[in-house]
Design a protein around this motif. Sequence first.
Motif, mmCIF file in Angstrom:
data_model
loop_
_atom_site.group_PDB
_atom_site.id
_atom_site.type_symbol
_atom_site.label_atom_id
_atom_site.label_comp_id
_atom_site.label_asym_id
_atom_site.label_seq_id
_atom_site.Cartn_x
_atom_site.Cartn_y
_atom_site.Cartn_z
ATOM 1 N N SER A 54 0.720 -1.296 -0.102
ATOM 2 C CA SER A 54 -0.041 0.092 -0.156
ATOM 3 C C SER A 54 0.955 1.062 0.073
ATOM 4 C CB SER A 54 -0.972 -0.060 1.196
ATOM 5 O OG SER A 54 -0.135 0.050 2.331
ATOM 6 N N ARG A 55 0.482 2.384 -0.702
ATOM 7 C CA ARG A 55 1.128 3.429 -0.782
ATOM 8 C C ARG A 55 0.749 4.371 0.258
ATOM 9 N NH1 ARG A 55 -0.495 5.151 -5.356
ATOM 10 N NH2 ARG A 55 0.845 3.964 -6.491
ATOM 11 N N ASP A 439 6.730 -0.188 -5.375
ATOM 12 C CA ASP A 439 5.370 -0.792 -5.217
ATOM 13 C C ASP A 439 4.484 -1.127 -6.689
ATOM 14 O OD1 ASP A 439 4.439 1.606 -6.533
ATOM 15 O OD2 ASP A 439 3.428 2.329 -5.017
ATOM 16 N N SER A 440 5.450 -1.188 -7.854
ATOM 17 C CA SER A 440 4.674 -1.568 -9.019
ATOM 18 C C SER A 440 5.402 -2.905 -9.350
ATOM 19 C CB SER A 440 5.025 -0.553 -10.114
ATOM 20 O OG SER A 440 4.552 0.607 -9.746
ATOM 21 N N GLU A 444 6.850 -3.926 -14.994
ATOM 22 C CA GLU A 444 6.648 -2.542 -15.718
ATOM 23 C C GLU A 444 7.786 -1.390 -15.613
ATOM 24 O OE1 GLU A 444 3.197 -0.710 -13.730
ATOM 25 O OE2 GLU A 444 2.051 -2.178 -14.358
ATOM 26 N N THR A 453 1.887 1.854 -14.264
ATOM 27 C CA THR A 453 0.358 2.319 -14.462
ATOM 28 C C THR A 453 -0.043 2.722 -13.373
ATOM 29 O OG1 THR A 453 -0.083 0.017 -13.393
ATOM 30 C CG2 THR A 453 0.032 0.121 -15.591
ATOM 31 N N ASP A 454 0.657 3.345 -12.134
ATOM 32 C CA ASP A 454 0.052 3.856 -11.265
ATOM 33 C C ASP A 454 0.282 5.505 -11.267
ATOM 34 O OD1 ASP A 454 2.933 3.744 -10.157
ATOM 35 O OD2 ASP A 454 2.373 2.977 -8.418
ATOM 36 N N GLY A 455 1.371 5.722 -12.318
ATOM 37 C CA GLY A 455 1.461 6.945 -12.718
ATOM 38 C C GLY A 455 2.830 7.685 -12.000
ATOM 39 N N ARG A 456 3.393 6.731 -11.293
ATOM 40 C CA ARG A 456 4.675 7.470 -10.723
ATOM 41 C C ARG A 456 5.747 6.255 -10.070
ATOM 42 N NH1 ARG A 456 2.052 9.864 -5.035
ATOM 43 N NH2 ARG A 456 0.521 10.317 -6.214
ATOM 44 N N GLN A 563 9.608 8.734 -3.432
ATOM 45 C CA GLN A 563 9.214 8.543 -4.926
ATOM 46 C C GLN A 563 10.244 9.666 -5.579
ATOM 47 O OE1 GLN A 563 5.647 11.606 -5.879
ATOM 48 N NE2 GLN A 563 5.279 11.471 -3.660
#
Length: 700
Positions: A54-55, A439-440, A444, A453-456, A563
């Motif tokens: 989880s972020r 977390d990806s 990816e 896909t989560d954009g960051r 990040q």
Amino acid sequence: MPDKIRRLLPLLGHSGGSRDAMTCLYRCGNACDHPVPNTSDNDYLGDVVNAGMSRRGVIRAGAVGGMVLGFGGALTSSAPALAGGTSHGGSHGGGKPVKAGRLTFEAVAPNTADAVTIPKGYRSSVVIRWGDAVVPGAPAFDVHNQTVAAQLKQFGYNNDFVGVLPVPGESDRALLVVNHEYTNENLIFPGFTTLDALTVDQIKIAMAAHGLSVVELERVKRTGEWKPVEGKRLRYNRRITALETRFSLTGPAAGHVLLRTAADPEGRTVIGTLNNCAGGVTPWGTVLSGEENVNQYFVGGDQAPEELKAKLTRYGITTTARYPSDSRKWERAQERFDLAKHPNEAHRFGWIVEVDPFDPEAPPRKHTAMGRFKHEGANVIVADNGRVVAYMGDDERFDYLYKFVSDKKFLKGNSPAARRHNLSLLESGTLYVAKVTGDSPASEIDGTGKLPTDGRFDGKGKWIKLVSGNTSFVPGMTAADVLIFTRQAGDAVGATKMDRPEDVQPSLRTGKIYAAMTNNTNRGVGTNAAVDEANPRNANKHGHIFEITEDRGDHTGTGFTWQLPIVCGDPAAADTYFGGYDKTAVSPISCPDNVAFDSAGNLWISTDGNALGSNDGLFATPVEGRERGHLKQFLTVPRGAETCGPFVTGDDRSVFVAVQHPGEITGATVEKPASVWPDGDFAKPAVIVTWRPDGGPIGS
């Protein structure tokens, strides 16, 4: 890139087509030509990623301590009113914080001019240059008749870190503290041919040009301009050199057998400091300086004791030949640089140095509790519980991020007793190294820089405890082993290999930490470490910014989220990212090196080795709100130079930048310079200051 700019490019160096070959030789001893020192098989993010993590959301703004008086600002705590402004070294804000918002200056266009280029409506001047007088009695600089005695009293070469500390009780006086990282003998000595042909006196001149300078400044007519004090009693001016200054070792490893030499049988006093790169200004009014590429000063590693060779190799010291190709020949002037005769001398460098600029008689100190590696610098913040936390990067391909938490707590107030106490804060504590996970899904993160896909690019991390006082947490290593051979300790606990972690700076507005990952053209190439979410591009030649948010705002804790707010390069390229901001409106940036904050919370970034074909520069961007990622170029430095610093004063009225190695381009000499900045004759490293004539704040 325009063809005109391509035609103006210098001969490209070893760092993936960015630095010139001359810089690679003198700055880091051709590090990219040598095998990667980190041969550990630590897990990569792609191997340990947990797609189900989880972020965490953004933490609250921490109640950050250690903010002190800035230039014209208000005292925001009862900390000593000594250190103003923020810098790539200053961990305190100073000045009255203002609302973060848009940067209003007109961005400077990329260029290859042999000049400092600044925005419209700003002015800039040289504060001090190589050879200018520092210590009273210094002779006028004469490049054709330079002597050891003269250089010991004059401003040193290749200024890197810049700190500016207000003089107590003097609103228009300050102390400028500058590192002198290395020398370039091609550009120092007229008639230079080879390093082997140098005289012993010339080698000693180069040694005297290393170290630090402390220079008292005065404000010019209450503007944002500053200049050295002249014609008055100079209480603080000082030169600290590699040639003769004595340093005290502190902390658990001081006196250890591996730090003892024939000249220092007690292992507690070191002559000189080497390759001082970035640094920090502490809330108690001292300066921290990082010893970085110290390996290139030593010869004779092939005859060092066998049990030390692997350790020396991990620190980039050649152990297969007496003379590495990049040897500076200093053993001709002082035998201690010959490891065949003095194998422990190398262990006495690679530390964080603390200098008290307000006490010229106090010996600088090397703090063993903070670990030994290629320190870019150290920047501190006072945690909510009062302990001091220092963040540090090991500037090497595939090396690590660290933090140090003091045992003692910071004491507020201006009493002599409080300051004496605070001067001991970095002598004991706990040292940690970072391990991060993404977390990806690993699939990816393919090396192209394409966002998952989560954009960051983001994830979690933990600080792994290495040593606390005399207690080691690394199996098979004593506490002294961990502190003297910190890189091996990081290897042993599986720390995450990063893309050259350099300057690391806390934001006092948010408590978040920002680290510059300069580049790593070896990432994902051949048998080198594969990409991961924290280092997501193969052959990463442009670098990125790494943002840390400590769990619950606790800087002394062991968990964090992270990040990448900026992935550097040409904004038109698909593999760049600027916090989600419109990329058509941002400036191109390559190879971030030093980071700083102004009092509005804007992040300032200086670059080293621009791989986009233009000169290095200074950039600024908001890191919060709608303008996050709107990066704009504020200035450029002359041909062949690197942008160092910066330091933004606490009232935001001045920004200091060190212009390092102008004209450092293959083939250049004193007689045939590639740059004639700043005086029109031959290139001289110098510190500049930029300000607004209308008295407004820098940037906004």
